[in-house]
Scaffold this motif. Sequence first.
Motif: not given
Length: 91
Positions: A4-12
Amino acid sequence: MLNHRQTKIQFESLATLQAIQKQAYQMLIQSQVNQTDRRIVRLTLTTNGQETVQRSVRQVQANLKNFNQSHDLEKLTKQVETLSQQLAKIN
């Protein structure tokens, strides 16, 4: 698989890149909506955009003049091969 954290960072990161792209377009490209048919938008380069294109053309021309075909082409080929290998590993 991404957590989840990696996905959030990629979207940001994507949102940041999109904001940068929007700012670059605003500096380089201006749009004008056709008053009779609002589906038609005319895009033109701003003065800054024209200067950027001219600088880019001059740089490409200078690079081509300085291009040592045999050595630089061999170097470029090796770099492309390395990138291809790295992309194959990622995929």
